[in-house]
Scaffold this motif. Structure first.
Motif, PDB file in Angstrom:
ATOM      1  N   GLY A  15     -86.970  37.927  -2.148  1.00 33.75           N
ATOM      2  CA  GLY A  15     -86.279  38.215  -0.904  1.00 33.75           C
ATOM      3  C   GLY A  15     -87.074  37.920   0.343  1.00 33.75           C
ATOM      4  O   GLY A  15     -88.300  38.072   0.369  1.00 33.75           O
ATOM      5  N   LEU A  16     -86.379  37.482   1.377  1.00 35.67           N
ATOM      6  CA  LEU A  16     -86.975  37.239   2.682  1.00 35.67           C
ATOM      7  C   LEU A  16     -85.863  37.176   3.714  1.00 35.67           C
ATOM      8  O   LEU A  16     -84.673  37.236   3.392  1.00 35.67           O
ATOM      9  CB  LEU A  16     -87.810  35.942   2.683  1.00 35.67           C
ATOM     10  N   LEU A  17     -86.263  37.066   4.967  1.00 37.88           N
ATOM     11  CA  LEU A  17     -85.339  36.821   6.064  1.00 37.88           C
ATOM     12  C   LEU A  17     -85.607  35.414   6.573  1.00 37.88           C
ATOM     13  O   LEU A  17     -86.754  34.950   6.579  1.00 37.88           O
ATOM     14  CB  LEU A  17     -85.559  37.819   7.203  1.00 37.88           C
ATOM     15  N   HIS A  18     -84.563  34.710   6.998  1.00 36.89           N
ATOM     16  CA  HIS A  18     -84.811  33.408   7.615  1.00 36.89           C
ATOM     17  C   HIS A  18     -83.753  33.097   8.649  1.00 36.89           C
ATOM     18  O   HIS A  18     -82.726  33.758   8.765  1.00 36.89           O
ATOM     19  CB  HIS A  18     -84.954  32.306   6.553  1.00 36.89           C
ATOM     20  N   ILE A  19     -84.059  32.085   9.439  1.00 36.82           N
ATOM     21  CA  ILE A  19     -83.183  31.635  10.516  1.00 36.82           C
ATOM     22  C   ILE A  19     -83.204  30.120  10.519  1.00 36.82           C
ATOM     23  O   ILE A  19     -84.229  29.502  10.209  1.00 36.82           O
ATOM     24  CB  ILE A  19     -83.658  32.200  11.883  1.00 36.82           C
ATOM     25  N   MET A  52     -77.489  37.214  -7.843  1.00 35.92           N
ATOM     26  CA  MET A  52     -78.229  37.924  -8.880  1.00 35.92           C
ATOM     27  C   MET A  52     -77.496  37.788 -10.218  1.00 35.92           C
ATOM     28  O   MET A  52     -76.551  37.013 -10.342  1.00 35.92           O
ATOM     29  CB  MET A  52     -78.387  39.405  -8.481  1.00 35.92           C
ATOM     30  N   ASN A  53     -77.926  38.577 -11.212  1.00 33.75           N
ATOM     31  CA  ASN A  53     -77.296  38.512 -12.530  1.00 33.75           C
ATOM     32  C   ASN A  53     -76.304  39.639 -12.780  1.00 33.75           C
ATOM     33  O   ASN A  53     -75.400  39.498 -13.605  1.00 33.75           O
ATOM     34  CB  ASN A  53     -78.355  38.535 -13.636  1.00 33.75           C
ATOM     35  N   THR A  54     -76.466  40.770 -12.079  1.00 32.14           N
ATOM     36  CA  THR A  54     -75.588  41.918 -12.306  1.00 32.14           C
ATOM     37  C   THR A  54     -75.179  42.551 -10.977  1.00 32.14           C
ATOM     38  O   THR A  54     -75.838  42.362  -9.943  1.00 32.14           O
ATOM     39  CB  THR A  54     -76.282  42.994 -13.160  1.00 32.14           C
ATOM     40  N   LYS A  55     -74.118  43.345 -11.035  1.00 28.45           N
ATOM     41  CA  LYS A  55     -73.660  44.061  -9.845  1.00 28.45           C
ATOM     42  C   LYS A  55     -74.719  45.066  -9.390  1.00 28.45           C
ATOM     43  O   LYS A  55     -74.927  45.255  -8.186  1.00 28.45           O
ATOM     44  CB  LYS A  55     -72.338  44.777 -10.149  1.00 28.45           C
ATOM     45  N   ASP A  56     -75.388  45.704 -10.323  1.00 32.67           N
ATOM     46  CA  ASP A  56     -76.434  46.662  -9.958  1.00 32.67           C
ATOM     47  C   ASP A  56     -77.563  45.977  -9.190  1.00 32.67           C
ATOM     48  O   ASP A  56     -78.107  46.539  -8.234  1.00 32.67           O
ATOM     49  CB  ASP A  56     -77.004  47.335 -11.212  1.00 32.67           C
ATOM     50  N   GLU A  57     -77.911  44.749  -9.602  1.00 31.29           N
ATOM     51  CA  GLU A  57     -78.965  44.014  -8.891  1.00 31.29           C
ATOM     52  C   GLU A  57     -78.516  43.644  -7.482  1.00 31.29           C
ATOM     53  O   GLU A  57     -79.323  43.642  -6.549  1.00 31.29           O
ATOM     54  CB  GLU A  57     -79.344  42.761  -9.676  1.00 31.29           C
ATOM     55  N   LEU A  58     -77.217  43.344  -7.327  1.00 31.88           N
ATOM     56  CA  LEU A  58     -76.690  43.079  -5.990  1.00 31.88           C
ATOM     57  C   LEU A  58     -76.799  44.311  -5.104  1.00 31.88           C
ATOM     58  O   LEU A  58     -77.226  44.230  -3.943  1.00 31.88           O
ATOM     59  CB  LEU A  58     -75.220  42.655  -6.073  1.00 31.88           C
ATOM     60  N   MET A  59     -76.418  45.454  -5.636  1.00 29.19           N
ATOM     61  CA  MET A  59     -76.482  46.691  -4.866  1.00 29.19           C
ATOM     62  C   MET A  59     -77.921  47.006  -4.480  1.00 29.19           C
ATOM     63  O   MET A  59     -78.202  47.455  -3.356  1.00 29.19           O
ATOM     64  CB  MET A  59     -75.866  47.836  -5.678  1.00 29.19           C
ATOM     65  N   GLN A  60     -78.862  46.728  -5.385  1.00 27.13           N
ATOM     66  CA  GLN A  60     -80.269  46.955  -5.082  1.00 27.13           C
ATOM     67  C   GLN A  60     -80.744  46.019  -3.973  1.00 27.13           C
ATOM     68  O   GLN A  60     -81.523  46.413  -3.101  1.00 27.13           O
ATOM     69  CB  GLN A  60     -81.120  46.738  -6.341  1.00 27.13           C
ATOM     70  N   ALA A  61     -80.269  44.783  -3.997  1.00 29.77           N
ATOM     71  CA  ALA A  61     -80.654  43.822  -2.962  1.00 29.77           C
ATOM     72  C   ALA A  61     -80.186  44.291  -1.590  1.00 29.77           C
ATOM     73  O   ALA A  61     -80.933  44.226  -0.608  1.00 29.77           O
ATOM     74  CB  ALA A  61     -80.076  42.451  -3.291  1.00 29.77           C
ATOM     75  N   PHE A  62     -78.934  44.771  -1.502  1.00 34.29           N
ATOM     76  CA  PHE A  62     -78.432  45.273  -0.222  1.00 34.29           C
ATOM     77  C   PHE A  62     -79.230  46.490   0.236  1.00 34.29           C
ATOM     78  O   PHE A  62     -79.555  46.630   1.421  1.00 34.29           O
ATOM     79  CB  PHE A  62     -76.942  45.620  -0.336  1.00 34.29           C
ATOM     80  N   GLN A 111     -81.419  46.778   3.682  1.00 34.37           N
ATOM     81  CA  GLN A 111     -81.163  47.827   4.667  1.00 34.37           C
ATOM     82  C   GLN A 111     -82.393  48.676   4.942  1.00 34.37           C
ATOM     83  O   GLN A 111     -82.572  49.197   6.048  1.00 34.37           O
ATOM     84  CB  GLN A 111     -80.000  48.696   4.197  1.00 34.37           C
ATOM     85  N   LYS A 112     -83.278  48.791   3.959  1.00 31.21           N
ATOM     86  CA  LYS A 112     -84.495  49.583   4.129  1.00 31.21           C
ATOM     87  C   LYS A 112     -85.691  48.743   4.581  1.00 31.21           C
ATOM     88  O   LYS A 112     -86.816  49.234   4.623  1.00 31.21           O
ATOM     89  CB  LYS A 112     -84.831  50.304   2.823  1.00 31.21           C
ATOM     90  N   GLY A 113     -85.434  47.473   4.926  1.00 26.34           N
ATOM     91  CA  GLY A 113     -86.485  46.629   5.476  1.00 26.34           C
ATOM     92  C   GLY A 113     -87.465  46.077   4.464  1.00 26.34           C
ATOM     93  O   GLY A 113     -88.546  45.614   4.841  1.00 26.34           O
TER      94      GLY A 113
END
Length: 255
Positions: A51-55, A221-231, A235-237
């Motif tokens: 994960g990272l941020l980009h522009i 990702m591979n699972t819905k749980d992994e997606l939720m973890q990514a969000f 959100q927590k920086g």
């Protein structure tokens, strides 16, 4: 050609963005320290990984002058074992790609990543992938050897032509999906539009990952749980912070 637009800072995780610019200028920066400016024939290959941020955006002076750009961006999935790898950035300049031509000179091939008939491009991939930009003169035909364990795609950037032994027609903005086999055939029509002298095609293929995929917004990702973890991590920086760099603002690069 497209009207110039960019994106604000945003997150990614679990895949790679591949930005290929044929004409124009594009600036990129990420929270992992990668980035730069790409122009004619350059490619930015960003592995988001964990994960990272980009522009990414055209420079302000090009927007003000009403300039245009021509290019594309691919999203390349990562296998499960690599989805949480450390982010990586590859700056692939147009002058470093492997240049090939057909025996009759009817096509120019730029191998950006992977291998074509023993010729390797500079892009490093996590699963076997080939990416080639082909410029095919009017009336010319090219048949390229292709790994039988790869899928095969042809995306038309400009012009019109046909694909396969059946010569199925294809034109700008369309994608052809090839079936099983050991070669890809693309032919340019004898007549092209006045503003498009040649058929411009990106040929893509790779070894299928064959894993479950869960995709939403900027995460793959591979699972819905992994997606939720990514969000949650975003959100927590935990995916990084926007760096304070002169010339780059939250809305894009400034001159």
């Amino acid at each position: 050609m497209r009207e110039l637009k960019g994106t604000p800072w945003h997150p990614h995780r679990g895949f790679e963005t591949v930005t290929y610019i044929i004409d124009g200028i594009f600036d990129h920066q990420d929270s992992n320290g990668g980035g730069g400016t790409i122009t004619n024939g350059d490619t930015q290959w960003m592995t988001a990984g964990s994960g990272l941020l980009h522009i990414e955006a055209p420079p302000e002076h090009l927007v003000v002058s009403g300039g245009l750009f021509h290019g594309l961006q691919l999203w390349v999935n990562l296998p499960a074992k690599d989805k949480m790898m450390a982010p990586r950035y590859q700056d692939i300049r147009g002058g470093t790609v492997q240049l090939l031509s057909t025996p009759d000179g009817g096509a120019l091939l730029r191998v950006i990543a992977g291998e074509l008939d023993g010729h390797a491009g500079p892009g490093i991939t996590h699963t076997p992938i080939t990416m080639v930009h082909a410029t095919i003169a009017p009336g010319a035909e090219v048949t390229l050897p292709w790994r039988e364990d790869f899928n095969g795609l042809a995306y038309v950037l400009a012009g019109k032509g046909s694909v396969g032994a059946e010569r199925r027609p294809i034109h700008m903005g369309q994608t052809a999906v090839f079936g099983a086999g050991s070669s890809l055939t693309v032919r340019a029509d004898e007549k092209q539009d006045a503003h498009t002298p040649d058929l411009e095609v990106v040929l893509l293929g790779g070894q299928p990952i064959r894993e479950p995929m869960a995709h939403y917004g900027p995460f793959v990702m591979n699972t819905k749980d992994e997606l939720m973890q990514a969000f949650e991590d975003f959100q927590k920086g935990r995916l990084g912070t926007v760096p304070a760099v002169h010339g780059m603002t939250a809305g894009g690069p400034q001159d």
